[in-house]
Scaffold this active site. Structure first.
Site, PDB file in Angstrom:
ATOM      1  N   TYR A 118       0.859  -1.198   0.000  1.00 12.23           N
ATOM      2  CA  TYR A 118       0.000   0.000   0.000  1.00 12.23           C
ATOM      3  C   TYR A 118       0.886   1.235   0.000  1.00 12.23           C
ATOM      4  O   TYR A 118       1.929   1.260   0.675  1.00 12.23           O
ATOM      5  CB  TYR A 118      -0.878   0.004   1.264  1.00 12.23           C
ATOM      6  CG  TYR A 118      -1.643   1.293   1.477  1.00 12.23           C
ATOM      7  CD1 TYR A 118      -2.953   1.440   1.031  1.00 12.23           C
ATOM      8  CD2 TYR A 118      -1.039   2.386   2.117  1.00 12.23           C
ATOM      9  CE1 TYR A 118      -3.644   2.623   1.201  1.00 12.23           C
ATOM     10  CE2 TYR A 118      -1.726   3.575   2.288  1.00 12.23           C
ATOM     11  CZ  TYR A 118      -3.028   3.693   1.837  1.00 12.23           C
ATOM     12  OH  TYR A 118      -3.702   4.863   2.001  1.00 12.23           O
ATOM     13  N   GLU A 162      -3.499   7.352  -4.009  1.00  7.67           N
ATOM     14  CA  GLU A 162      -3.380   6.103  -3.263  1.00  7.67           C
ATOM     15  C   GLU A 162      -3.247   4.928  -4.222  1.00  7.67           C
ATOM     16  O   GLU A 162      -3.978   4.850  -5.202  1.00  7.67           O
ATOM     17  CB  GLU A 162      -4.629   5.923  -2.388  1.00  7.67           C
ATOM     18  CG  GLU A 162      -4.589   4.677  -1.522  1.00  7.67           C
ATOM     19  CD  GLU A 162      -5.904   4.473  -0.768  1.00  7.67           C
ATOM     20  OE1 GLU A 162      -6.010   4.913   0.387  1.00  7.67           O
ATOM     21  OE2 GLU A 162      -6.823   3.876  -1.364  1.00  7.67           O
TER      22      GLU A 162
END
Ligand code: GDP
Ligand code: MN
Length: 393
Positions: free
Chosen positions: A101, A189
């Site tokens: 991530y 993101e």
């Protein structure tokens, strides 16, 4: 403005972040054509602006055209947390060794940017944050200093990414930071950021929120606007560069300045009417702009009357009046309208309007008076009728 995954990936690609080759599809046949183009296996992905598409059945692997057909057919029209899927993204499938991530966002409290990386990607990051907060490495970035390679290396090491992923991840983080700052985003993101079995690091998903305050310096963002979600009137307005929001009433509104346009909507409501739209023509109330505005409002069949509310500042009332007269001649609109002119050279403007005044084109110097007249012109009987038809809309 939130971007769809496929738009986010186009955005990332501009900043040198590796993404998979793919294409959009709005029908099953288009999905098959895109799959044939990118090469099997492929992933068929629902394009909705909500997370957890995978769990909801919105993301499926397909090894041949038949499977693409089945999955595309199932996903199109699927309701994912209240979002109906109308578009797919079909990309060449990746082999995954690890899912990480990475993100940058604004930490308002700290007046700084916040960079986050985790070796536990792929799943909901809020879950990771709640169950295992230490699994997310963070860095606070002073916007005036920027984000350095040293910080990037520290971040991926703190997050415990695999050794073979470090260099690739650092390169992506530096580019992701540029996408965030230079691209004027509020959030970027990547979840998951993957490591492939052959050691490449790659963005498999994209979440991007652009900072609307910076839109004026990004004409290229027009491509991202969600044209599908606009109604006919809004599409026409956008093509003419007007600030237009469609509403459900029957009094069309044209005003100069967003504040005045909003007050005009309020006043129309106050006197018992219902605005059909919010239209701010800005400072340039010339004939061209006025004709465009009238044309857009005229395209709404439920508009019964138009209220033009202009407060002359730098734009002079006489220029506005000439623009209105000219626009009336050009468009040949017969919808009744009320014009309220005030501010700089309002008296001269009203004098000019006298030439076109009739029982369908009325000048009224006050906002409240003009709103009342507009609502009267819309007609009480028609008003009730139109409200019934709105219900069916
Ligand atoms: P989200 O569920 O809305 O966040 O959608 P993602 O794009 O993040 O996909 C969800 C999950 O689907 C990923 O975490 C992967 O596990 C899986 N996935 C997506 N693309 C691929 C792919 O190309 N290959 C494989 N093997 N899995 C994929
Ligand atoms: Mn994801």
């Amino acid at each position: 403005m939130d971007l769809y995954e496929y738009q986010g990936k186009q955005y990332f690609a501009r900043f040198g972040i590796p993404v998979s080759v793919g294409g959009v599809a709005d029908t099953v046949d288009e999905a098959v054509a895109q799959a044939n183009k990118v090469g099997y296996p492929v992933v068929v992905k629902a394009q909705v602006q909500v997370g957890g598409r995978g769990k909801a059945g919105g993301i499926k692997l397909a090894t041949d055209a038949d499977e693409v057909r089945t999955h595309a057919g199932n996903i199109l029209g699927l309701d994912i947390k209240g979002h109906v899927v109308r578009r797919l993204w079909v990309e060449h499938a990746s082999d995954i060794a690890k899912e990480y991530y990475a993100s940058f966002t604004l930490d308002r409290g700290a007046k700084a940017y916040l960079g986050m990386v985790s070796a536990q990607g792929g799943v909901d990051i809020e879950e990771v944050a709640a169950s295992d907060p230490d699994a997310i490495a963070r860095v606070s970035i002073d916007p005036s200093v920027g984000f350095t390679e040293v910080q990037a290396r520290q971040l991926v090491e703190d997050a415990g990414l695999d050794a073979e992923a470090l260099d690739g991840a650092i390169g992506i983080l530096l580019n992701l930071y540029r996408a965030y700052v230079e691209g004027d985003a509020d959030l970027v993101e990547i979840n998951p950021l993957i490591l492939t079995p052959d050691g490449r690091v790659h963005a498999l998903d994209a979440k991007v929120t652009l900072d609307d305050n910076a839109a004026y310096r990004h004409p290229e963002w027009d491509d991202f606007r969600d044209i599908d979600e606009l109604d006919e009137r809004e599409r026409l307005a956008r093509s003419k560069g007007l600030q237009y929001v469609g509403l459900d009433g029957y009094v069309g509104i044209i005003a100069n300045g967003a504040g005045l346009a909003m007050s005009t909507c309020d006043v129309v409501n106050q006197v018992g009417g219902s605005p059909a739209n919010f239209l701010d023509i800005g400072g340039g109330a010339n004939a061209e702009v006025m004709a465009n505005a009238l044309e857009v409002i005229h395209s709404d069949p439920l508009v019964r009357a138009i209220m033009i509310n202009i407060f002359g500042g730098i734009t002079r009332g006489d220029e506005v009046a000439r623009g209105i007269v000219d626009a009336l001649g050009r468009t040949g609109i017969t919808t009744p309208m009320v014009i309220r002119l005030d501010g700089t050279n309002a008296a001269e403007g009203r004098e000019i309007l006298r030439g076109v005044e009739s029982d369908r084109v009325i000048s009224n110097p006050t906002m409240l008076g003009a709103a009342r007249t507009a609502v009267e012109l819309a007609g009480a009987a028609e008003l009730r009728g139109s409200e019934q038809s709105r219900g069916a809309r």
